[in-house]
Motif scaffolding. Sequence first.
Motif, PDB file in Angstrom:
ATOM      1  N   ARG A 240      49.175  42.378  24.364  1.00 17.81           N
ATOM      2  CA  ARG A 240      48.304  42.666  25.493  1.00 17.81           C
ATOM      3  C   ARG A 240      49.086  42.483  26.782  1.00 17.81           C
ATOM      4  NH1 ARG A 240      43.913  45.492  25.440  1.00 17.81           N
ATOM      5  NH2 ARG A 240      42.804  44.233  26.978  1.00 17.81           N
ATOM      6  N   ILE A 241      48.977  43.456  27.659  1.00 21.14           N
ATOM      7  CA  ILE A 241      49.585  43.405  28.981  1.00 21.14           C
ATOM      8  C   ILE A 241      48.461  43.180  29.971  1.00 21.14           C
ATOM      9  CG2 ILE A 241      50.968  44.687  30.662  1.00 21.14           C
ATOM     10  CD1 ILE A 241      52.364  44.166  27.930  1.00 21.14           C
ATOM     11  N   ASN A 242      48.542  42.129  30.801  1.00 22.66           N
ATOM     12  CA  ASN A 242      47.474  41.935  31.778  1.00 22.66           C
ATOM     13  C   ASN A 242      48.041  41.535  33.135  1.00 22.66           C
ATOM     14  OD1 ASN A 242      46.949  38.880  32.320  1.00 22.66           O
ATOM     15  ND2 ASN A 242      47.259  39.003  30.108  1.00 22.66           N
ATOM     16  N   THR A 243      47.422  42.069  34.167  1.00 24.53           N
ATOM     17  CA  THR A 243      47.923  41.855  35.522  1.00 24.53           C
ATOM     18  C   THR A 243      47.681  40.430  36.017  1.00 24.53           C
ATOM     19  OG1 THR A 243      45.845  42.752  36.401  1.00 24.53           O
ATOM     20  CG2 THR A 243      47.703  44.284  36.146  1.00 24.53           C
ATOM     21  N   LYS A 244      46.745  39.721  35.393  1.00 22.48           N
ATOM     22  CA  LYS A 244      46.530  38.322  35.791  1.00 22.48           C
ATOM     23  C   LYS A 244      47.774  37.493  35.508  1.00 22.48           C
ATOM     24  CE  LYS A 244      43.319  34.442  35.194  1.00 22.48           C
ATOM     25  NZ  LYS A 244      42.085  33.967  34.503  1.00 22.48           N
ATOM     26  N   ARG A 245      48.440  37.751  34.398  1.00 22.11           N
ATOM     27  CA  ARG A 245      49.682  37.051  34.072  1.00 22.11           C
ATOM     28  C   ARG A 245      50.771  37.356  35.104  1.00 22.11           C
ATOM     29  NH1 ARG A 245      52.441  32.730  32.032  1.00 22.11           N
ATOM     30  NH2 ARG A 245      54.198  33.334  30.723  1.00 22.11           N
ATOM     31  N   ILE A 246      50.818  38.608  35.552  1.00 22.21           N
ATOM     32  CA  ILE A 246      51.786  38.967  36.592  1.00 22.21           C
ATOM     33  C   ILE A 246      51.476  38.218  37.892  1.00 22.21           C
ATOM     34  CG2 ILE A 246      52.653  40.868  38.014  1.00 22.21           C
ATOM     35  CD1 ILE A 246      52.066  42.727  35.632  1.00 22.21           C
ATOM     36  N   GLU A 247      50.204  38.208  38.277  1.00 22.31           N
ATOM     37  CA  GLU A 247      49.811  37.524  39.515  1.00 22.31           C
ATOM     38  C   GLU A 247      50.148  36.039  39.458  1.00 22.31           C
ATOM     39  OE1 GLU A 247      45.701  38.438  39.690  1.00 22.31           O
ATOM     40  OE2 GLU A 247      46.035  40.580  40.109  1.00 22.31           O
ATOM     41  N   ALA A 248      49.873  35.393  38.325  1.00 20.22           N
ATOM     42  CA  ALA A 248      50.163  33.968  38.194  1.00 20.22           C
ATOM     43  C   ALA A 248      51.666  33.701  38.254  1.00 20.22           C
ATOM     44  CB  ALA A 248      49.583  33.436  36.880  1.00 20.22           C
ATOM     45  N   THR A 249      52.442  34.567  37.627  1.00 17.55           N
ATOM     46  CA  THR A 249      53.893  34.412  37.656  1.00 17.55           C
ATOM     47  C   THR A 249      54.427  34.555  39.072  1.00 17.55           C
ATOM     48  OG1 THR A 249      54.079  35.258  35.398  1.00 17.55           O
ATOM     49  CG2 THR A 249      56.067  35.321  36.745  1.00 17.55           C
ATOM     50  N   ARG A 250      53.882  35.501  39.815  1.00 16.93           N
ATOM     51  CA  ARG A 250      54.381  35.732  41.177  1.00 16.93           C
ATOM     52  C   ARG A 250      53.968  34.639  42.153  1.00 16.93           C
ATOM     53  NH1 ARG A 250      53.826  42.413  41.259  1.00 16.93           N
ATOM     54  NH2 ARG A 250      55.661  42.693  39.905  1.00 16.93           N
ATOM     55  N   LEU A 251      52.903  33.912  41.837  1.00 14.37           N
ATOM     56  CA  LEU A 251      52.580  32.729  42.646  1.00 14.37           C
ATOM     57  C   LEU A 251      53.631  31.644  42.441  1.00 14.37           C
ATOM     58  CD1 LEU A 251      48.694  32.389  42.231  1.00 14.37           C
ATOM     59  CD2 LEU A 251      49.968  32.921  44.331  1.00 14.37           C
ATOM     60  N   ALA A 252      54.073  31.481  41.200  1.00 13.05           N
ATOM     61  CA  ALA A 252      55.083  30.468  40.894  1.00 13.05           C
ATOM     62  C   ALA A 252      56.479  30.910  41.312  1.00 13.05           C
ATOM     63  CB  ALA A 252      55.062  30.150  39.396  1.00 13.05           C
ATOM     64  N   ASN A 253      56.753  32.202  41.173  1.00 11.62           N
ATOM     65  CA  ASN A 253      58.093  32.739  41.425  1.00 11.62           C
ATOM     66  C   ASN A 253      57.978  33.989  42.298  1.00 11.62           C
ATOM     67  OD1 ASN A 253      60.777  33.586  41.318  1.00 11.62           O
ATOM     68  ND2 ASN A 253      60.539  34.550  39.315  1.00 11.62           N
ATOM     69  N   PRO A 254      57.829  33.809  43.618  1.00 10.95           N
ATOM     70  CA  PRO A 254      57.620  34.958  44.509  1.00 10.95           C
ATOM     71  C   PRO A 254      58.934  35.647  44.892  1.00 10.95           C
ATOM     72  CG  PRO A 254      57.527  32.946  45.776  1.00 10.95           C
ATOM     73  CD  PRO A 254      57.732  32.529  44.327  1.00 10.95           C
ATOM     74  N   SER A 255      59.746  35.970  43.896  1.00  6.00           N
ATOM     75  CA  SER A 255      61.075  36.504  44.190  1.00  6.00           C
ATOM     76  C   SER A 255      61.010  37.879  44.857  1.00  6.00           C
ATOM     77  CB  SER A 255      61.922  36.572  42.915  1.00  6.00           C
ATOM     78  OG  SER A 255      61.286  37.352  41.922  1.00  6.00           O
ATOM     79  N   LEU A 256      60.047  38.710  44.488  1.00 11.02           N
ATOM     80  CA  LEU A 256      59.935  40.013  45.147  1.00 11.02           C
ATOM     81  C   LEU A 256      59.538  39.847  46.607  1.00 11.02           C
ATOM     82  CD1 LEU A 256      58.135  42.186  42.437  1.00 11.02           C
ATOM     83  CD2 LEU A 256      60.572  42.117  42.975  1.00 11.02           C
ATOM     84  N   GLN A 257      58.657  38.909  46.870  1.00 12.01           N
ATOM     85  CA  GLN A 257      58.224  38.642  48.244  1.00 12.01           C
ATOM     86  C   GLN A 257      59.373  38.074  49.080  1.00 12.01           C
ATOM     87  OE1 GLN A 257      54.601  36.312  48.470  1.00 12.01           O
ATOM     88  NE2 GLN A 257      55.169  35.452  50.448  1.00 12.01           N
TER      89      GLN A 257
END
Length: 273
Positions: A240-257
């Motif tokens: 399963r691919i879900n965008t919530k997992r992406i959002e949570a990862t980017r809160l911890a690791n905002p490397s793109l930001q």
Amino acid sequence: MSELTLAVAQFGATPNVDENVTKSIDAIAMGADAGADLVVLPESSMYSDPLREHPDQRYSEPLDGPFVSAMQAAAAEHRVRVVVGVTEAVEGEHPFNTLAYITPEGKLEGVYRKVHLFDAFGHRESDSVQAGEPEALIFDVNGVTVGAATCYDIRFPEMSRFLVDRGADVIVLPTSWASGPMKEAHWETLLRARAIENTIYVAGSSQSGPRRIGASMIVDPMGVVIAALGEEDRGVAVARINTKRIEATRLANPSLQNRKFTVQPLKLAGGTE
């Protein structure tokens, strides 16, 4: 939150195109039976000669040829999206190494022509295939944005970032990853690195069999392998691919930001775009 169920298929294509049609349709059916919204088949699913049984033989078809038509019929029968690798015939020129994206209605809706040709590790793909222009194949599945690339593209981090900059939540990567010293380690390392640095899912569908490693897998945005096939000759790995997992990862690791610059594709002739 948006979700999709993704299946990466694994099998060994051969010089027998009819046999490859059967294997590809079987893989689509297996993915659909597992509940997949999208089934990704390997690079060169239509024709492959890993043992060099026919060194002087080349095989390609136009996108309206019998192989892609069979994939369209299978996608429509099983009501599932499909990405599949084909060798696309071009009149009077070398063919393209192409990915075809097919909708659940059986419509050919997008293509990606491989940009980075495998001129490495003793191989010379450019002797028989021409490179495509750097154009992104991006499509939506249930609110999840999918980008596509092919095999050797994974060694170029700017290719993945090119897709992420166009919104990709997951990159699917059909491949025919050749075996050899350290090649399995490179494969997993590169898939996980592209997932980690872009905080996205990365899914690799690889050919199995002689001179190919198999090892199809799906990696999450933290670099965790969440589905894998190992050395199996044929099968599908599903996650399963879900965008919530992406959002949570980017809160911890905002490397793109936190990045300070972007990248732009080079023209194949060597100039800047």
